[in-house]
Design a protein around this motif. Structure first.
Motif, mmCIF file in Angstrom:
data_model
loop_
_atom_site.group_PDB
_atom_site.id
_atom_site.type_symbol
_atom_site.label_atom_id
_atom_site.label_comp_id
_atom_site.label_asym_id
_atom_site.label_seq_id
_atom_site.Cartn_x
_atom_site.Cartn_y
_atom_site.Cartn_z
ATOM 1 N N ALA A 104 0.792 -1.190 -0.215
ATOM 2 C CA ALA A 104 0.064 0.073 0.000
ATOM 3 C C ALA A 104 0.796 1.227 0.103
ATOM 4 N N ASP A 105 1.980 1.083 0.881
ATOM 5 C CA ASP A 105 2.830 2.449 0.685
ATOM 6 C C ASP A 105 3.608 2.786 -0.617
ATOM 7 N N GLU A 106 3.915 1.678 -1.121
ATOM 8 C CA GLU A 106 4.544 1.712 -2.408
ATOM 9 C C GLU A 106 3.712 2.346 -3.368
ATOM 10 N N VAL A 107 2.528 2.168 -3.567
ATOM 11 C CA VAL A 107 1.373 2.535 -4.493
ATOM 12 C C VAL A 107 1.309 4.125 -4.074
ATOM 13 N N MET A 108 1.158 4.359 -2.798
ATOM 14 C CA MET A 108 0.823 5.766 -2.589
ATOM 15 C C MET A 108 1.966 6.854 -2.808
ATOM 16 N N TRP A 109 3.243 6.340 -2.416
ATOM 17 C CA TRP A 109 4.357 7.083 -2.848
ATOM 18 C C TRP A 109 4.689 7.263 -4.220
ATOM 19 N N ILE A 140 -8.037 -1.019 3.216
ATOM 20 C CA ILE A 140 -8.155 -0.805 4.793
ATOM 21 C C ILE A 140 -7.976 -2.101 5.299
ATOM 22 N N GLU A 141 -8.646 -3.285 4.611
ATOM 23 C CA GLU A 141 -8.543 -4.744 5.312
ATOM 24 C C GLU A 141 -7.011 -5.023 5.548
ATOM 25 N N SER A 142 -6.249 -4.734 4.584
ATOM 26 C CA SER A 142 -4.581 -5.232 4.657
ATOM 27 C C SER A 142 -3.551 -4.375 5.277
ATOM 28 N N ALA A 143 -3.990 -3.040 5.233
ATOM 29 C CA ALA A 143 -3.271 -1.751 5.588
ATOM 30 C C ALA A 143 -3.827 -0.875 6.734
ATOM 31 N N PHE A 146 -6.432 4.589 6.586
ATOM 32 C CA PHE A 146 -5.510 5.513 5.933
ATOM 33 C C PHE A 146 -5.165 6.656 6.734
ATOM 34 N N ASP A 147 -3.861 6.871 7.013
ATOM 35 C CA ASP A 147 -3.374 7.753 7.792
ATOM 36 C C ASP A 147 -2.388 8.975 6.972
ATOM 37 N N PRO A 148 -3.112 9.887 6.787
ATOM 38 C CA PRO A 148 -2.569 11.154 5.663
ATOM 39 C C PRO A 148 -1.057 11.410 6.083
ATOM 40 N N ARG A 149 -0.815 11.529 7.482
ATOM 41 C CA ARG A 149 0.401 11.845 8.100
ATOM 42 C C ARG A 149 1.488 11.031 7.708
ATOM 43 N N ARG A 150 1.283 9.784 7.419
ATOM 44 C CA ARG A 150 2.353 9.036 6.774
ATOM 45 C C ARG A 150 2.795 9.425 5.440
ATOM 46 N N PHE A 151 2.012 10.083 4.802
ATOM 47 C CA PHE A 151 2.280 10.781 3.357
ATOM 48 C C PHE A 151 2.386 12.238 3.152
ATOM 49 N N GLU A 152 2.559 12.749 4.279
ATOM 50 C CA GLU A 152 2.224 14.352 4.281
ATOM 51 C C GLU A 152 3.518 14.867 3.555
#
Length: 232
Positions: A104-109, A140-143, A146-152
């Motif tokens: 999930a983090d890889e997709v967002m970044w 959300i089931e696996s990750a 969602f916390d936007p601060r992780r990707f601020e």
């Protein structure tokens, strides 16, 4: 072009076999003449309304020549730019597909890193739309939630690129995120527009009262006419 509902349609296949979505979801070529004719008929039928033309370019930095050709016609009032897909080898995929293949983090970044490249690579759009597009499919089931601060940092870098190019950020009211408004204002954003992303008539202008109140809290004010951007 595929149908939007019905047993056994390509959309049903897409829902049950998400890896095929990219192959199935091919948008038809824009019929400019037909679109303008529809606008003209609406303007004639509802003379009391101010009806503007508009277009949303998906990945305009990858199709700059085609986008520029449409704009050269001088018939489009508002031009939006959106990022719906990311590069995967020789192809591109939607985030909802990539969340099943990447972390999930890889997709967002990857999504956030692509926004400045899109801004730098295209001069054809004035409004960047739904910056939270990848968040909509967040697994959300696996990750977890969602916390936007992780990707601020990524969101702020993307917003800074949009603001520095003197573009406008769309406040997409499908979901209202106060942190988007706050970070946009803090990163130099001076103007916003509203979009309900309505795919059905009932959703048109949904959540606009709440969105305008939120924008006013951060110092944005409406223009003289309803269709004008809110600025600060």
């Amino acid at each position: 072009m595929f149908t939007a509902s019905g047993r056994g349609t390509p959309v049903d296949r897409c829902r049950t076999h998400p890896d095929e979505c990219n192959r199935l979801a091919r948008a038809p070529i824009l019929d400019v003449d037909g679109y303008l004719d529809s606008i003209e008929r609406c303007q004639h039928r509802f003379p009391e309304l101010r009806i503007l033309t508009g277009v949303e370019f998906g990945q305009p930095h990858l199709h700059e020549a085609q986008a520029s050709h449409l704009l050269d016609l001088g018939v489009i009032d508002r031009v939006l730019g959106s990022l719906h897909t990311l590069e995967v080898g020789d192809d591109r995929s939607e985030p909802n597909t990539l969340f099943r293949k990447w972390s999930a983090d890889e997709v967002m970044w990857a999504y956030l890193d692509e926004i400045p490249r899109m801004v730098a690579g295209s001069r054809t759009f004035e409004v960047f739309t739904h910056i939270d597009y990848a968040v909509r499919a967040w697994p959300i089931e696996s990750a977890g939630p969602f916390d936007p601060r992780r990707f601020e940092e990524g969101f702020r870098n993307a917003m800074r690129a949009i603001a520095d190019s003197d573009r406008i950020l769309e406040m997409n009211t499908r979901r209202l995120w106060p942190w988007i408004t706050q970070w946009w204002s803090e990163e130099g954003g001076k103007a916003v527009t509203f979009g309900s992303d309505a795919h059905v008539p009932e959703a048109l202008a949904a959540n606009f009262p709440e969105a305008t109140a939120m924008l006013a809290h951060y110092g944005f004010r409406p223009g003289q006419r309803p269709e004008e951007y809110w600025t600060r």
